[in-house]
Structure formats: structure tokens, C-alpha cells
Design an enzyme around this catalytic site. Structure first.
Site, PDB file in Angstrom:
ATOM      1  N   ASP A  13       1.044  -2.475   2.270  1.00  0.00           N
ATOM      2  CA  ASP A  13       1.156  -1.057   1.900  1.00  0.00           C
ATOM      3  C   ASP A  13       2.141  -0.815   0.763  1.00  0.00           C
ATOM      4  O   ASP A  13       2.787   0.234   0.690  1.00  0.00           O
ATOM      5  CB  ASP A  13       1.555  -0.200   3.133  1.00  0.00           C
ATOM      6  CG  ASP A  13       0.570  -0.377   4.262  1.00  0.00           C
ATOM      7  OD1 ASP A  13      -0.633  -0.554   3.975  1.00  0.00           O
ATOM      8  OD2 ASP A  13       0.994  -0.352   5.427  1.00  0.00           O
ATOM      9  N   LYS A  16      -0.948  -1.605  -3.488  1.00  0.00           N
ATOM     10  CA  LYS A  16      -1.862  -2.545  -4.175  1.00  0.00           C
ATOM     11  C   LYS A  16      -3.096  -1.828  -4.722  1.00  0.00           C
ATOM     12  O   LYS A  16      -3.578  -2.137  -5.806  1.00  0.00           O
ATOM     13  CB  LYS A  16      -2.284  -3.666  -3.207  1.00  0.00           C
ATOM     14  CG  LYS A  16      -1.105  -4.519  -2.750  1.00  0.00           C
ATOM     15  CD  LYS A  16      -1.512  -5.573  -1.746  1.00  0.00           C
ATOM     16  CE  LYS A  16      -1.937  -5.013  -0.420  1.00  0.00           C
ATOM     17  NZ  LYS A  16      -0.849  -4.392   0.374  1.00  0.00           N
ATOM     18  N   GLY A  40      -5.858  -1.161   4.152  1.00  0.00           N
ATOM     19  CA  GLY A  40      -6.086   0.241   3.792  1.00  0.00           C
ATOM     20  C   GLY A  40      -5.456   0.442   2.437  1.00  0.00           C
ATOM     21  O   GLY A  40      -4.240   0.478   2.322  1.00  0.00           O
ATOM     22  N   HIS A  41      -6.275   0.512   1.402  1.00  0.00           N
ATOM     23  CA  HIS A  41      -5.766   0.628   0.037  1.00  0.00           C
ATOM     24  C   HIS A  41      -6.111   2.023  -0.501  1.00  0.00           C
ATOM     25  O   HIS A  41      -7.274   2.409  -0.525  1.00  0.00           O
ATOM     26  CB  HIS A  41      -6.388  -0.446  -0.869  1.00  0.00           C
ATOM     27  CG  HIS A  41      -6.034  -1.843  -0.449  1.00  0.00           C
ATOM     28  ND1 HIS A  41      -6.561  -2.959  -1.033  1.00  0.00           N
ATOM     29  CD2 HIS A  41      -5.179  -2.302   0.499  1.00  0.00           C
ATOM     30  CE1 HIS A  41      -6.052  -4.044  -0.462  1.00  0.00           C
ATOM     31  NE2 HIS A  41      -5.216  -3.676   0.473  1.00  0.00           N
ATOM     32  N   GLN A 223      -2.827  -6.993   2.653  1.00  0.00           N
ATOM     33  CA  GLN A 223      -1.609  -7.272   3.433  1.00  0.00           C
ATOM     34  C   GLN A 223      -0.440  -7.652   2.499  1.00  0.00           C
ATOM     35  O   GLN A 223      -0.368  -7.114   1.411  1.00  0.00           O
ATOM     36  CB  GLN A 223      -1.853  -8.370   4.487  1.00  0.00           C
ATOM     37  CG  GLN A 223      -2.729  -7.903   5.640  1.00  0.00           C
ATOM     38  CD  GLN A 223      -4.208  -7.900   5.311  1.00  0.00           C
ATOM     39  OE1 GLN A 223      -4.742  -8.886   4.837  1.00  0.00           O
ATOM     40  NE2 GLN A 223      -4.878  -6.800   5.551  1.00  0.00           N
TER      41      GLN A 223
HETATM   42  P1  GDP Z   1      -1.769  -0.730  -0.264  1.00  0.00           P
HETATM   43  O1  GDP Z   1      -2.266  -1.060   1.098  1.00  0.00           O
HETATM   44  O2  GDP Z   1      -0.816  -1.743  -0.793  1.00  0.00           O
HETATM   45  O3  GDP Z   1      -2.879  -0.428  -1.236  1.00  0.00           O
HETATM   46  O4  GDP Z   1      -0.926   0.622  -0.115  1.00  0.00           O
HETATM   47  P2  GDP Z   1      -1.335   1.920   0.747  1.00  0.00           P
HETATM   48  O5  GDP Z   1      -2.398   2.645   0.024  1.00  0.00           O
HETATM   49  O6  GDP Z   1      -1.569   1.555   2.160  1.00  0.00           O
HETATM   50  O7  GDP Z   1       0.018   2.727   0.736  1.00  0.00           O
HETATM   51  C1  GDP Z   1       0.634   3.105  -0.453  1.00  0.00           C
HETATM   52  C2  GDP Z   1       0.778   4.640  -0.475  1.00  0.00           C
HETATM   53  O8  GDP Z   1       1.671   4.997  -1.492  1.00  0.00           O
HETATM   54  C3  GDP Z   1      -0.521   5.337  -0.831  1.00  0.00           C
HETATM   55  O9  GDP Z   1      -0.533   6.578  -0.168  1.00  0.00           O
HETATM   56  C4  GDP Z   1      -0.420   5.544  -2.328  1.00  0.00           C
HETATM   57  O10 GDP Z   1      -1.171   6.661  -2.794  1.00  0.00           O
HETATM   58  C5  GDP Z   1       1.054   5.805  -2.487  1.00  0.00           C
HETATM   59  N1  GDP Z   1       1.650   5.359  -3.755  1.00  0.00           N
HETATM   60  C6  GDP Z   1       1.370   4.250  -4.496  1.00  0.00           C
HETATM   61  N2  GDP Z   1       2.235   4.143  -5.527  1.00  0.00           N
HETATM   62  C7  GDP Z   1       3.075   5.206  -5.431  1.00  0.00           C
HETATM   63  C8  GDP Z   1       4.212   5.651  -6.175  1.00  0.00           C
HETATM   64  O11 GDP Z   1       4.630   5.032  -7.149  1.00  0.00           O
HETATM   65  N3  GDP Z   1       4.821   6.793  -5.739  1.00  0.00           N
HETATM   66  C9  GDP Z   1       4.392   7.500  -4.649  1.00  0.00           C
HETATM   67  N4  GDP Z   1       5.072   8.592  -4.285  1.00  0.00           N
HETATM   68  N5  GDP Z   1       3.335   7.106  -3.921  1.00  0.00           N
HETATM   69  C10 GDP Z   1       2.693   5.967  -4.298  1.00  0.00           C
HETATM   70  P1  IMO Z   2      -2.791  -3.462   3.440  1.00  0.00           P
HETATM   71  O1  IMO Z   2      -3.774  -4.335   2.702  1.00  0.00           O
HETATM   72  C1  IMO Z   2       0.179  -3.243   6.619  1.00  0.00           C
HETATM   73  C2  IMO Z   2      -0.497  -5.785  10.132  1.00  0.00           C
HETATM   74  C3  IMO Z   2      -0.811  -5.103  11.439  1.00  0.00           C
HETATM   75  C4  IMO Z   2      -0.194  -6.102  12.406  1.00  0.00           C
HETATM   76  C5  IMO Z   2      -0.489  -7.442  11.750  1.00  0.00           C
HETATM   77  C6  IMO Z   2      -1.711  -8.155  12.308  1.00  0.00           C
HETATM   78  O2  IMO Z   2      -3.166  -2.033   3.521  1.00  0.00           O
HETATM   79  O3  IMO Z   2      -1.410  -3.713   2.925  1.00  0.00           O
HETATM   80  P2  IMO Z   2      -4.318  -7.754  12.064  1.00  0.00           P
HETATM   81  O4  IMO Z   2      -5.181  -6.578  12.458  1.00  0.00           O
HETATM   82  O5  IMO Z   2      -4.374  -8.098  10.612  1.00  0.00           O
HETATM   83  O6  IMO Z   2      -4.546  -8.950  12.933  1.00  0.00           O
HETATM   84  O7  IMO Z   2      -2.818  -7.269  12.375  1.00  0.00           O
HETATM   85  O8  IMO Z   2      -0.684  -7.167  10.369  1.00  0.00           O
HETATM   86  N1  IMO Z   2      -1.385  -5.400   9.016  1.00  0.00           N
HETATM   87  C7  IMO Z   2      -1.027  -4.612   7.987  1.00  0.00           C
HETATM   88  N2  IMO Z   2       0.125  -3.941   7.770  1.00  0.00           N
HETATM   89  N3  IMO Z   2      -0.802  -3.197   5.706  1.00  0.00           N
HETATM   90  C8  IMO Z   2      -1.947  -3.898   5.900  1.00  0.00           C
HETATM   91  O9  IMO Z   2      -2.906  -4.000   4.948  1.00  0.00           O
HETATM   92  C9  IMO Z   2      -2.115  -4.610   7.104  1.00  0.00           C
HETATM   93  N4  IMO Z   2      -3.105  -5.364   7.618  1.00  0.00           N
HETATM   94  C10 IMO Z   2      -2.645  -5.863   8.778  1.00  0.00           C
HETATM   95  O10 IMO Z   2      -0.205  -3.832  11.536  1.00  0.00           O
HETATM   96  O11 IMO Z   2       1.211  -5.945  12.424  1.00  0.00           O
HETATM   97 MG    MG Z   3      -2.367  -0.246   3.003  1.00  0.00          MG
END
Ligand code: GDP
Ligand code: IMO
Ligand code: MG
Length: 427
Positions: A13, A16, A40-41, A223
């Protein structure tokens, strides 16, 4: 032209999805190489927000070929739903390619993920419950079902019947659950075969040919480094290799063709699920970070655990992945703090550790040693160049860069596509 890998440098998170979207008009292929719909991207384009789980974020860029490569585990029902959801919003999904070698998440994998977590009680990993671990376990023990098996009904039937026999023993005798029936599962997966057939290809061959032709291939990790099965906080990890080494095996691209590794690094730290997290804040400061940064899971909706930036982790990510560039995200979230704690080392039973301790037991007991950097109060969400950042924000970035051991080439100052300062081209 090169292959470029993007990896999460912390516990996932990091942003990415946004980072991939940023380079979407400069690359030809975006490839998911591991994980599944545990990811979850988020991608924000104008007033539209997309949450991608299984599909590469590049699917939102009109000229990119999105690829689900061999290292990914695919839940075909989820894939069809995700495709339909994007199509309903006007996204062209026809370019998608899926590896014939990717493994399939089956209903018994989802069932086993859930019951084994329940069984672990307090010791649970906190998985996403999507069947990821059991699917990779079957892959490694050579009992997995692959995409290509759906095209040979005899093989599919044989594999599912065998697997169901085994899994039902577990489900009924160990976990006291109802047995699953093979027939409806076979029917369901034969149905997916026809829906998925147009997308399925020898993706490793196509990607290598694309590189030969001078195309740019972007390998999008899901991840993060600390969730890696080998290099993460085992057993509180996911069951694949999100680190850059996994990109070659998971896509069929040789490591010599990967010329850049971009680490996505949040300006603070978050984690979802169980496991050690030295800088975690269990007080109102953690709640403040969660609210400011909207730190709620994209996949499961769980509150993300929040804490300060951890330099030994960033350095570890640099080392394990061979990171050449960092994308520092969410700097804007820290606006308004007088001073910002940054973890520079740990203390374990009175002994200072400058790097992540060798054993998990020590890491569980690691207490952060903080240095305090000056904060800033100016709104930075409209900044578009490094010079436009307040002096203290610039100093924060420079200090983190030095501690992390690789240059910061881009900085996120908001979720929007344009809320990025690119100091050097990421591609
Ligand atoms: P990922 O799994 O690595 O793709 O990240 P997630 O989407 O799960 O979580 C990142 C969150 O931060 C999302 O809600 C993005 O829209 C938000 N985000 C990404 N870059 C920035 C940033 O530079 N500033 C802020 N405030 N939010 C960001
Ligand atoms: P993105 O790509 C954050 C965590 C789960 C749990 C562990 C194992 O959005 O960064 P799993 O279901 O993969 O066997 O769970 O990994 N986990 C993540 N945490 N971002 C993710 O993906 C994750 N995908 C799995 O919460 O701790
Ligand atoms: Mg994510």
C-alpha cells in the site's frame, strides 16, 4: 529497451498503483508477476477512482498491453468481475494477456484460507482470505491447477477430482467443515475457459520478443518487501516473492534485462494484518496518520496500522531489491507536524541494532530509536517541483534519501495523477 521493476519497499500500500499509472504513457507493457487479488492498487484519474486487485494498473493506460504473468494466482470469477466492472466504466480491456502457466485459485483454496486463519485464532496472519496462501502451497507441492488445464477438460476433471479428495479430508476431518463437490467446480471452471480463452498466451515469449523489438516492459509488483515469503517478516507475509528477484521468475524475463528497480516508499509506514511493526503508533498519533492518509484497506476495508518512517526497513528494501530509484509517496500527509520522528535504528534488550535484526524474535522486541526532523505547515498538494516544497519538506526528503541508500526520483504530494514531482524520469 529495458525492463523496469517496481516494488513496494515496506508492507504494501505504498502507492504502487499511482506510480504505475504515472508512467503509463511511457511504457508498452505493464506486467503483474506475483500475488493475486489480495492486492488493492488505487489509481486516481481526474475525478475517477479505480481500485484494481488482479489486473495490472496499466490496463487504464490506453496504449499499454497489460499482462498477468505466470507468477500470479488467478481467481477467474474475480477476474471476470473486475473486467466487467472496468468495461462498464468504458475501459478497453481487450489488450489483456494472461499466461497459460499462471495458477488458478479454486473454491477450496478460499475455504482453506478462511478456516486455517480461524483455527490459528490469536496467532492468525490476518490474510485477505482470498485463497492466496493455499493456492501457492498447491503450486509448490505440484498439485496446482493452471490456466492451461482449463482447455483440456479431461485433465481439468482429473486434477480437480484429485484435489477435492485431499481437500475434503482436511475440510471435514481437521476443520469440521462441509465437504465440497467436484462436479459443480468442474462445470464452473470449464465455463471460465471459454471466457478467458481469447486472452491466454505464451506471455514469457511475447515479453521477450517485445524487449527484442525495443519495447519497454514495466513489471508491477504487488504487496511489499516485508511481505515477501523469503525476505519478509515470516510467517506474517504473503506466499509469493514481491521483491525484485521474483519479477524475473514470475514473468519469464531474464534478470539481465531488468535495468532499473523502482522502490515505492511511503513517507511514513503502514501495515495491514498481523506481525511485527516497530514504529507502530497505537495512540492518537496513529489515528491522526490513519485519518490524514486515509489508511483503510482497498481490498478488505480494514484499518491500516500506522507508524513513523523506518529507515532500517528502507535500507533493507534497497539491499534486497537492488533499488535504483525511490518514489517517495504521501509526503503531503505529514503536513502540519511540528517535528517528525524518523526511526534510525532499533534497541533490542538494551542493544542497538542499526539494521533489521537477524532473528524474528529480536525484531518482535525491537524498539525504535528516533531522530526528530523539523516539520512544515504549508500545503504542498499543489507543488509541482522540488523547489516549490518548503525547506523543511525538502530536508525531510533528502534525509530519508540518505538513510535509505538510493536516490528519490519522484515524490507524491497527493493521490491525483498530476500530484507528483518527478525529479528524474522513472522510466
Ligand atoms: P498500492 O497497493 O501500493 O497501490 O497502494 P494503495 O492504493 O493500496 O494505497 C495507497 C493510497 O494512497 C491510495 O488511496 C492512493 O490514492 C493514495 N496515494 C498514493 N500516492 C499518494 C500521495 O502522494 N499522497 C496522498 N495523499 N495519497 C496518495
Ligand atoms: P498491495 O498490493 C497490504 C497482507 C495481508 C496479510 C498478509 C498475507 O495492495 O500492496 P495474503 O492474503 O496475501 O495471504 O495475506 O499480507 N497483504 C497486504 N497488505 N497490501 C497488500 O497488497 C497486501 N496483500 C496481502 O494483510 O497480512
Ligand atoms: Mg494496496
Amino acid at each position: 529497451m529495458p525492463a523496469i521493476t517496481l516494488v513496494g519497499a515496506q508492507w504494501g500500500d505504498e502507492g504502487k498503483g499511482k506510480a504505475t499509472d504515472l508512467v503509463g504513457d511511457r511504457v508498452d507493457y505493464v506486467v503483474r508477476y506475483q500475488g493475486g487479488n489480495n492486492a488493492g492498487h488505487t489509481v486516481v484519474i481526474g475525478d475517477q477512482k479505480y481500485a484494481l486487485h488482479l489486473l495490472p494498473s496499466g490496463i487504464l493506460s490506453p496504449n499499454v498491453v497489460p499482462v498477468i504473468a505466470n507468477g500470479v494466482v488467478i481467481d477467474p470469477g474475480v477476474l471476470m468481475e473486475e473486467l466487467a466492472g472496468l468495461q462498464a466504466r468504458g475501459v478497453d480491456t481487450s489488450r489483456l494477456l494472461i499466461s497459460a502457466n499462471a495458477h488458478l485459485i479454486m473454491p477450496y483454496h478460499r475455504a482453506l484460507d478462511k478456516v486455517s486463519e480461524r483455527f490459528l485464532g490469536k496467532g492468525r496472519i490476518g490474510t485477505t482470505g482470498r485463497g492466496i496462501g493455499p493456492t501457492y502451497a498447491d503450486k509448490v507441492s505440484r498439485q496446482g491447477v493452471r490456466v492451461q488445464d482449463m482447455f483440456d477438460p479431461k485433465i481439468l476433471r482429473k486434477k480437480i477430482e484429485l484435489a477435492i479428495h485431499d481437500k475434503n479430508q482436511l475440510l471435514t476431518k481437521v476443520y469440521n467443515r462441509r465437504a465440497l463437490e467436484a462436479e459443480p467446480i468442474i462445470e464452473e471452471y470449464l465455463g471460465y475457459a471459454e471466457q478467458l480463452r481469447p486472452y491466454v498466451a505464451d506471455t514469457a515469449l511475447l515479453l521477450n520478443k517485445a524487449l527484442d523489438e525495443g519495447k519497454t516492459v514495466y513489471l508491477e509488483g504487488s504487496q511489499g518487501t516485508l511481505l515477501d515469503i523469503d525476505h519478509g517478516t515470516y510467517p506474517f507475509v504473503t506466499s509469493s516473492s514481491p521483491t525484485s528477484g521474483g519479477a524475473a521468475a514470475g514473468s519469464g524475463i531474464g534478470p539481465t534485462r531488468i535495468t532499473k528497480v523502482v522502490g515505492i516508499l511511503k513517507a511514513y509506514t503502514t501495515r495491514v494484518g498481523s506481525g511485527p511493526f516497530p514504529t507502530e503508533l497505537l495512540d492518537e498519533q496513529g489515528e491522526w496518520l490513519r485519518k490524514q492518509g486515509h489508511e483503510y484497506g482497498v481490498t478488505t476495508g480494514r484499518d491500516r496500522r500506522c507508524g513513523w518512517f523506518d529507515a532500517p526497513i528502507a535500507r533493507y528494501a534497497t539491499r534486497i531489491n537492488g533499488i535504483t530509484d525511490f518514489f517517495l509517496t504521501k509526503l503531503d500527509v505529514l503536513t502540519g507536524l511540528d517535528r517528525i520522528p524518523v526511526c534510525v535504528a532499533y534497541e533490542v534488550d538494551g542493544v542497538r541494532h542499526d539494521e533489521i535484526p537477524m532473528t524474528q524474535t529480536d525484531f518482535h522486541h525491537a524498539k525504535p530509536v528516533y531522530e526528530y526532523l523539523d516539520g512544515w505547515s504549508e500545503d504542498i498538494t499543489g507543488a509541482r517541483s522540488f523547489d516549490e516544497l518548503p525547506g523543511n519538506a525538502q530536508a525531510y526528503v533528502r534525509t530519508l534519501e540518505e538513510m535509505a541508500g538510493a536516490p528519490v526520483s519522484a515524490i507524491g504530494v497527493g493521490p491525483g495523477r498530476d500530484q507528483t514531482l518527478e525529479l528524474r524520469s522513472l522510466v
